[in-house]
Design a protein around this motif. Structure first.
Motif, short mmCIF file in Angstrom:
data_model
loop_
_atom_site.label_atom_id
_atom_site.label_comp_id
_atom_site.label_asym_id
_atom_site.label_seq_id
_atom_site.Cartn_x
_atom_site.Cartn_y
_atom_site.Cartn_z
N THR A 1 0.31 7.02 2.14
CA THR A 1 -0.90 7.80 2.43
C THR A 1 -2.10 6.88 2.60
OG1 THR A 1 -1.23 8.11 0.04
CG2 THR A 1 -0.10 9.87 1.24
N GLU A 2 -2.14 5.80 1.81
CA GLU A 2 -3.25 4.85 1.93
C GLU A 2 -3.16 4.09 3.26
OE1 GLU A 2 -5.51 1.42 -0.71
OE2 GLU A 2 -3.51 2.09 -1.30
N LYS A 3 -1.95 3.79 3.70
CA LYS A 3 -1.77 3.12 4.99
C LYS A 3 -2.33 3.97 6.13
CE LYS A 3 2.35 0.38 3.93
NZ LYS A 3 3.78 0.18 4.24
N TYR B 1 0.87 -1.18 0.00
CA TYR B 1 0.00 0.00 0.00
C TYR B 1 0.90 1.23 0.00
CZ TYR B 1 -3.98 -2.89 1.55
OH TYR B 1 -4.98 -3.83 1.65
N GLU B 2 0.41 2.31 -0.57
CA GLU B 2 1.12 3.59 -0.49
C GLU B 2 1.05 4.09 0.96
OE1 GLU B 2 2.74 5.23 -2.95
OE2 GLU B 2 2.32 3.54 -4.28
#
Length: 146
Positions: free
Chosen positions: A26-28, A23-24
């Motif tokens: 920011t997504e995390k 996951y990126e």
């Protein structure tokens, strides 16, 4: 398959996270916030698993910490709850009545335990005795090298 594991306190502070799929960053962060909201706002009378996005969150609260696994929809929820419970039992036996501060100050040891238990998002070892013996062996090797 386990997508990720989160250990969060009641305030939403993530104490430990292990990601088995990419996951990126920011997504995390967004996932951690969203998972905390889902888990903490859920009433105690409901089950400890909930469908979330295209996966399933399986969680369990121990004292002030929420242990959350994100798994595939077709995974067995009760097996995931048992996996969480065994992880907590191993931590408890290793640290001797584990608390949140043990996880914060000894996070590297917690990751070693986690890596002995889970491999690539799947349960690798289910024997508490075997996990602890491997972790103690790693500790002995580290002590001998220093």
């Amino acid at each position: 398959m386990i997508r990720f594991l989160l250990l969060q306190n009641r305030q939403g502070k993530t104490r430990l996270s292990k990601w088995y799929v990419p996951y990126e960053d920011t997504e995390k962060q967004a996932i951690q916030i969203e998972c905390h909201k889902v888990v903490t706002q859920r009433e105690a009378k409901f089950t400890n698993f909930v469908e979330w996005r295209t996966h399933k969150l399986v969680y369990r609260r121990y004292a002030g910490l929420f242990f959350t696994l994100c798994v595939d929809v077709n995974d067995n929820e009760l097996a995931c709850l048992e996996a969480i419970h065994l992880f907590v039992e191993v931590l408890d036996q290793y640290f001797g009545n584990v608390c949140e501060l043990d996880l914060v100050f000894n996070f590297h040891k917690v990751f070693v335990i986690l890596d002995e238990y889970f491999l690539a998002g799947e349960v690798m070892e289910t024997s508490k005795k075997e996990i602890l013996s491997r972790v103690h062996e790693i500790d002995r090797l580290l002590d001998a090298s220093s």
